[in-house]
Design a protein around this motif. Structure first.
Motif, PDB file in Angstrom:
ATOM      1  N   SER A  44       0.826  -1.218   0.000  1.00  0.00           N
ATOM      2  CA  SER A  44       0.000   0.000   0.000  1.00  0.00           C
ATOM      3  C   SER A  44       0.858   1.266   0.000  1.00  0.00           C
ATOM      4  O   SER A  44       1.810   1.378   0.786  1.00  0.00           O
ATOM      5  N   ASN A  71       2.424  -3.520   4.528  1.00  0.00           N
ATOM      6  CA  ASN A  71       0.978  -3.736   4.392  1.00  0.00           C
ATOM      7  C   ASN A  71       0.631  -3.949   2.921  1.00  0.00           C
ATOM      8  O   ASN A  71       1.175  -3.271   2.057  1.00  0.00           O
TER       9      ASN A  71
ATOM     10  N   ARG B 218     -10.261   7.227   5.347  1.00  0.00           N
ATOM     11  CA  ARG B 218      -9.324   6.098   5.381  1.00  0.00           C
ATOM     12  C   ARG B 218      -7.900   6.559   5.099  1.00  0.00           C
ATOM     13  O   ARG B 218      -6.943   5.861   5.389  1.00  0.00           O
ATOM     14  N   TYR B 225      -5.931   3.972   7.424  1.00  0.00           N
ATOM     15  CA  TYR B 225      -5.216   2.696   7.236  1.00  0.00           C
ATOM     16  C   TYR B 225      -4.612   2.573   5.855  1.00  0.00           C
ATOM     17  O   TYR B 225      -4.163   1.518   5.470  1.00  0.00           O
ATOM     18  N   TYR B 226      -4.579   3.681   5.088  1.00  0.00           N
ATOM     19  CA  TYR B 226      -3.929   3.648   3.777  1.00  0.00           C
ATOM     20  C   TYR B 226      -2.421   3.793   3.969  1.00  0.00           C
ATOM     21  O   TYR B 226      -1.976   4.554   4.810  1.00  0.00           O
ATOM     22  N   GLY B 227      -1.640   3.098   3.191  1.00  0.00           N
ATOM     23  CA  GLY B 227      -0.187   3.236   3.228  1.00  0.00           C
ATOM     24  C   GLY B 227       0.446   2.407   4.322  1.00  0.00           C
ATOM     25  O   GLY B 227      -0.171   1.470   4.853  1.00  0.00           O
ATOM     26  N   GLN B 228       1.695   2.731   4.662  1.00  0.00           N
ATOM     27  CA  GLN B 228       2.470   1.970   5.641  1.00  0.00           C
ATOM     28  C   GLN B 228       2.443   2.701   6.983  1.00  0.00           C
ATOM     29  O   GLN B 228       2.358   3.924   7.032  1.00  0.00           O
ATOM     30  N   LYS B 229       2.573   1.930   8.070  1.00  0.00           N
ATOM     31  CA  LYS B 229       2.670   2.562   9.394  1.00  0.00           C
ATOM     32  C   LYS B 229       3.925   3.423   9.445  1.00  0.00           C
ATOM     33  O   LYS B 229       4.935   3.086   8.863  1.00  0.00           O
TER      34      LYS B 229
END
Lengths: 230, 230, 230, 230
Positions: A44, A71, B218, B225-229
């Motif tokens: 993502s 992710n 989002r 929750y889009y993309g990386q942490k």
């Protein structure tokens, strides 16, 4: 694990910016190994110029992440639904390519106005309905897939390897990841031509059925004769 | 002084021609150091292929030129007003990018027709009114900012990081100079798609609110929750 | 055999992607040696970046493949019909170039709105009718040629070196393969400009006949004076 | 002779394909040395990638070819008329750039819808009428100039350095050859934006006069403050 599939999915992802279908990270490609029941998908929100084959994420068909530290694409649940329902497809692409997205935003199915379309898609490319509030709340990405599947009741997804999701954008699929990207490129091209066609002739009708049959079948029918023998 | 900020503002300026948003010198990017109360902006009318990081001009928030031998962008007073009024923005971009400018020339706000828009902008992108003769005479560039601020009464500029100035063109902003350029690229893309959308369906309505909420949240909401942490 | 012609036909084919007229393998160019009664054509469905001069296929005017291991273009029978009926043409091109194809999909002849058109095409570029079911079944590609020839009854194919096939796309021709490609490029450009022209002025009329005469004749008439003496 | 001018006119010609204004040889640039009463122009019908500075042709203001072995541009007589009538212009450009040509084909003057236009052109860009049959027969290229001059009665050609010739295409001019090309690039950009503007708002009105005054004057008026001090 699945190094060859990861490489081909990586290559298919990288083809999107080369073909001008992608702005920033707005797209994702996956490919499936049907025997192992595993599919590989882009992570993502990672920039295309930083993407590496080993970044690809491996998922099983229950939605578990089997391998990969990043992710998976936020649209992974949509891919999963489509792989489960359409058992002949080997690759899936989602983009926000501008012309196809414009048709999706307009909420319109893409009519077949000519042979360019009929060489790849047999009949119009449908536009899937909006999700309800309940469907969004319950699982937006999963239900995006559910609504696509609902849209294809009575349709062969291998005859019409694309859909427009209303107010969102296109999904395409194919025999593998590269073929799904090929179909995404064709979709964008016909989405552009069909808009121009309507501007030139607001009363335009779809191409005659006889012509659609001929072109789809000379490339995809049992007696196909386009290209070289394989 | 502010060497890092100058370099990032220079890089953000150079991204404009790479992204096709700029003809000749028609645009400018700035970035601010909120702690020092200083912002860095492109000099006026310098060709992009001759621009160097050290050409960037440093301004304070009273409009004094603190460093730099070249004149700052003729639009500096607009940037200054926006930095003073919108305290969360870290960078500003002005271009005459063709599709966004066409909406500005048409005097129309950009409706949200899909998720590409909703991923970045929460609701329509407003079109600011023309300046009066008096406002032009009194201080054209400063009052361009004033009218933008007036337009955003009741709006959160971080939720809608762009405006169209009637008969002129777009301004975008963001968390820093690079992010403001990112938003300028997205604005141009949705301005193009939304025109095509209206040509395909003159009766088109904005995307359902539920879908706009979902996509904006989002990516930008508390549970994004889009993309990386990070 | 015919090495020079093969090379020039290869080069003419490669010009199509360079000029942006081609997506994937959607096009083909041929050139003829009138003395030998043989023509050279691109093989079917081969990627342009893998194409080599020696892949070109040699055909005679009875439709026999005289040389080459690959299948000739699926449109070979159309080229054959045109070479037989139009005895002054030396090269033929088929593409799905987007703007010309949009006119073909709209089922509309391309009017002469200006000197860009009149410098190359004398009068409107006709749109050939759809084939009947019987014509499709009997020999689709051959009858595509037959219908083009029918369309040119009373027209000099060297004065109007292009046609739009309804719901399909354009064919162009010329003195040789390179000249036919040149005409395909011009056709795409005027197809684009003429759509824009109609959007700007839905009541637009063709350019005055006096102007069409002047421009066609200063380039192609007995007293042509455009360019350098030869 | 006039080596420096030849080089600058050559460079200005080469800028046309780089800026995407030219297909094949459809354009020409000239520049004048007012003291010597000589102008330098591109030769007719020579490919841009074969053009060399020494190919430029030198003409006097009586229309005599003073130097150069190649024929001058077929539009030389138009340039000559403009140099004689508009005594402040130092360079002239003719192209068939697609968007400006579409307005010319539509027979419409280009309205000023925004500041991009007003930064360069003060008021609308006029569309010159068609030539009569007599004017065509008597001297097509010379009378193309005559009709442009007629169109500018009461207009300052340095305030509006462009014209659209009906059913033909644009001419632009400027202080020298490079500046005339700059204006040709701007014209193409605003021609594109103004079409989009009208599609978005068919009832659109020109930008307020106060705004046009402000933008033209801040760049070209006695108190201009755009750019760097010179």
């Amino acid at each position: 694990m699945l190094e060859e599939l990861k490489l081909s999915v990586y290559e298919a992802n990288m083809e999107l910016p080369r073909r001008g279908l992608i702005t920033y990270t707005w797209g994702n490609v996956s490919g499936i190994d049907r025997e192992k029941g595993l599919f590989v998908i882009k992570p993502s929100g990672v920039d295309y110029d930083k993407l590496k084959p080993e970044d690809m994420v491996v998922m099983d068909l229950d939605g578990n992440q089997v391998e990969g530290e990043l992710n998976p694409s936020s649209d992974t649940a949509t891919h999963l639904e489509l792989y489960r329902a359409f058992d002949k497809i080997g690759g899936i692409v989602h983009t926000h390519s501008p012309m196809a997205t414009s048709w999706a935003q307009a909420g319109r199915a893409l009519p077949c106005y000519g042979t360019t379309h009929a060489d790849y898609f047999y009949g119009e490319i449908p536009c899937a309905r909006n999700l309800t509030q309940e469907e969004i709340d319950e699982g937006y990405e999963k239900n995006t897939g559910t609504v696509i599947i609902e849209t294809f009741q009575g349709l062969d997804p291998m005859h019409v390897p694309a859909v427009l999701c209303k107010n969102h954008g296109p999904f395409t699929w194919g025999t593998d990841a590269a073929n799904a990207v090929h179909n995404a490129v064709v979709l964008e091209e016909i989405a552009k031509m069909n808009l121009m066609t309507e501007l030139l002739n607001p009363a335009v009708k779809p191409a005659p059925q006889s012509m659609q049959d001929k072109h789809f079948m000379r490339k995809h029918g049992p007696d196909a004769y386009y290209g070289q023998k394989k």
